[in-house]
Design a protein around this motif. Structure first.
Motif, PDB file in Angstrom:
ATOM      1  N   ARG A   9     -32.042 -26.884 -63.016  1.00  0.00           N
ATOM      2  CA  ARG A   9     -31.524 -26.062 -61.914  1.00  0.00           C
ATOM      3  C   ARG A   9     -30.640 -26.934 -61.033  1.00  0.00           C
ATOM      4  N   VAL A  10     -29.443 -26.430 -60.694  1.00  0.00           N
ATOM      5  CA  VAL A  10     -28.492 -27.181 -59.878  1.00  0.00           C
ATOM      6  C   VAL A  10     -27.922 -26.266 -58.800  1.00  0.00           C
ATOM      7  N   ALA A  11     -27.509 -26.879 -57.681  1.00  0.00           N
ATOM      8  CA  ALA A  11     -26.927 -26.112 -56.576  1.00  0.00           C
ATOM      9  C   ALA A  11     -26.076 -27.033 -55.725  1.00  0.00           C
ATOM     10  N   ALA A  12     -25.137 -26.435 -55.001  1.00  0.00           N
ATOM     11  CA  ALA A  12     -24.296 -27.185 -54.070  1.00  0.00           C
ATOM     12  C   ALA A  12     -23.895 -26.271 -52.924  1.00  0.00           C
ATOM     13  N   THR A  13     -23.614 -26.891 -51.780  1.00  0.00           N
ATOM     14  CA  THR A  13     -23.197 -26.151 -50.601  1.00  0.00           C
ATOM     15  C   THR A  13     -22.135 -26.952 -49.865  1.00  0.00           C
ATOM     16  N   ALA A  14     -21.270 -26.259 -49.126  1.00  0.00           N
ATOM     17  CA  ALA A  14     -20.211 -26.948 -48.373  1.00  0.00           C
ATOM     18  C   ALA A  14     -19.799 -26.127 -47.157  1.00  0.00           C
ATOM     19  N   THR A  15     -19.361 -26.839 -46.123  1.00  0.00           N
ATOM     20  CA  THR A  15     -18.805 -26.230 -44.919  1.00  0.00           C
ATOM     21  C   THR A  15     -17.528 -26.981 -44.569  1.00  0.00           C
ATOM     22  N   HIS A  16     -16.488 -26.238 -44.180  1.00  0.00           N
ATOM     23  CA  HIS A  16     -15.225 -26.851 -43.790  1.00  0.00           C
ATOM     24  C   HIS A  16     -14.442 -25.830 -42.977  1.00  0.00           C
ATOM     25  N   ALA A  17     -13.517 -26.297 -42.179  1.00  0.00           N
ATOM     26  CA  ALA A  17     -12.713 -25.396 -41.351  1.00  0.00           C
ATOM     27  C   ALA A  17     -11.835 -24.482 -42.198  1.00  0.00           C
ATOM     28  N   GLY A  90     -10.768 -20.444 -44.983  1.00  0.00           N
ATOM     29  CA  GLY A  90     -10.974 -19.953 -43.624  1.00  0.00           C
ATOM     30  C   GLY A  90      -9.879 -20.468 -42.711  1.00  0.00           C
ATOM     31  N   THR A  91      -9.979 -20.106 -41.436  1.00  0.00           N
ATOM     32  CA  THR A  91      -9.020 -20.614 -40.449  1.00  0.00           C
ATOM     33  C   THR A  91      -9.678 -21.638 -39.529  1.00  0.00           C
ATOM     34  N   ALA A  92     -10.989 -21.452 -39.247  1.00  0.00           N
ATOM     35  CA  ALA A  92     -11.709 -22.395 -38.395  1.00  0.00           C
ATOM     36  C   ALA A  92     -13.092 -22.741 -38.945  1.00  0.00           C
ATOM     37  N   ILE A  93     -13.651 -21.857 -39.814  1.00  0.00           N
ATOM     38  CA  ILE A  93     -14.961 -22.143 -40.406  1.00  0.00           C
ATOM     39  C   ILE A  93     -15.125 -21.349 -41.711  1.00  0.00           C
ATOM     40  N   ALA A  94     -15.536 -22.051 -42.740  1.00  0.00           N
ATOM     41  CA  ALA A  94     -15.823 -21.436 -44.032  1.00  0.00           C
ATOM     42  C   ALA A  94     -17.045 -22.124 -44.635  1.00  0.00           C
ATOM     43  N   ASN A  95     -17.832 -21.371 -45.369  1.00  0.00           N
ATOM     44  CA  ASN A  95     -19.025 -21.874 -46.048  1.00  0.00           C
ATOM     45  C   ASN A  95     -19.012 -21.422 -47.484  1.00  0.00           C
ATOM     46  N   SER A  96     -19.484 -22.266 -48.403  1.00  0.00           N
ATOM     47  CA  SER A  96     -19.591 -21.868 -49.799  1.00  0.00           C
ATOM     48  C   SER A  96     -20.874 -22.423 -50.413  1.00  0.00           C
ATOM     49  N   ASN A  97     -21.414 -21.674 -51.364  1.00  0.00           N
ATOM     50  CA  ASN A  97     -22.652 -22.046 -52.044  1.00  0.00           C
ATOM     51  C   ASN A  97     -22.546 -21.638 -53.508  1.00  0.00           C
ATOM     52  N   VAL A  98     -23.124 -22.445 -54.376  1.00  0.00           N
ATOM     53  CA  VAL A  98     -23.157 -22.129 -55.800  1.00  0.00           C
ATOM     54  C   VAL A  98     -24.482 -22.646 -56.372  1.00  0.00           C
ATOM     55  N   SER A  99     -25.057 -21.875 -57.287  1.00  0.00           N
ATOM     56  CA  SER A  99     -26.254 -22.346 -57.970  1.00  0.00           C
ATOM     57  C   SER A  99     -26.194 -21.908 -59.431  1.00  0.00           C
ATOM     58  N   GLY A 100     -26.942 -22.630 -60.244  1.00  0.00           N
ATOM     59  CA  GLY A 100     -26.944 -22.328 -61.657  1.00  0.00           C
ATOM     60  C   GLY A 100     -27.865 -23.248 -62.424  1.00  0.00           C
ATOM     61  N   VAL A 101     -27.548 -23.410 -63.713  1.00  0.00           N
ATOM     62  CA  VAL A 101     -28.372 -24.178 -64.628  1.00  0.00           C
ATOM     63  C   VAL A 101     -27.454 -25.015 -65.511  1.00  0.00           C
TER      64      VAL A 101
END
Length: 103
Positions: A9-17, A90-101
């Motif tokens: 099981r794998v996952a990643a997350t990120a936040t950036h403007a 995004g213009t000032a805040i964006a979030n992304s998430n991914v999970s899988g195998v």
């Protein structure tokens, strides 16, 4: 029980403007199967992109008033050894998430 039950099981997350990129690093000899993605953006008409390496293999729009979540009934498969990622703009805040195998 599916073959995916035997994978890592794998996952990643990120936040950036302006471009949140959540990346699952590829492993030599293995494929990553993306099962779930989510994201949010303050941008009207923001995009969520799923990439196999640098190639966009799936995309949709992200509402600026609500988060976005999607579970793939049939997982999206990355190439052998390739990074897979989810990007939300995004213009000032964006979030992304991914999970899988990986297997």
């Amino acid at each position: 029980m599916s073959a995916l039950d035997n994978g890592l099981r794998v996952a990643a997350t990120a936040t950036h403007a302006t471009s949140a990129v959540a990346t699952i690093t590829g492993v030599a000899g293995k494929k990553t199967f993306i099962t779930d993605i989510s994201g949010s953006s303050d941008k009207a008409g923001g995009l969520i992109l799923v990439k196999d390496g640098t190639t966009v293999i799936w995309q949709d729009r992200v509402s600026s008033t609500a988060g976005y979540s999607h579970t793939f009934a049939t997982p999206i498969t990355g190439s052998v050894g390739a990074d897979v990622s989810v990007t939300v703009d995004g213009t000032a805040i964006a979030n992304s998430n991914v999970s899988g195998v990986q297997l």
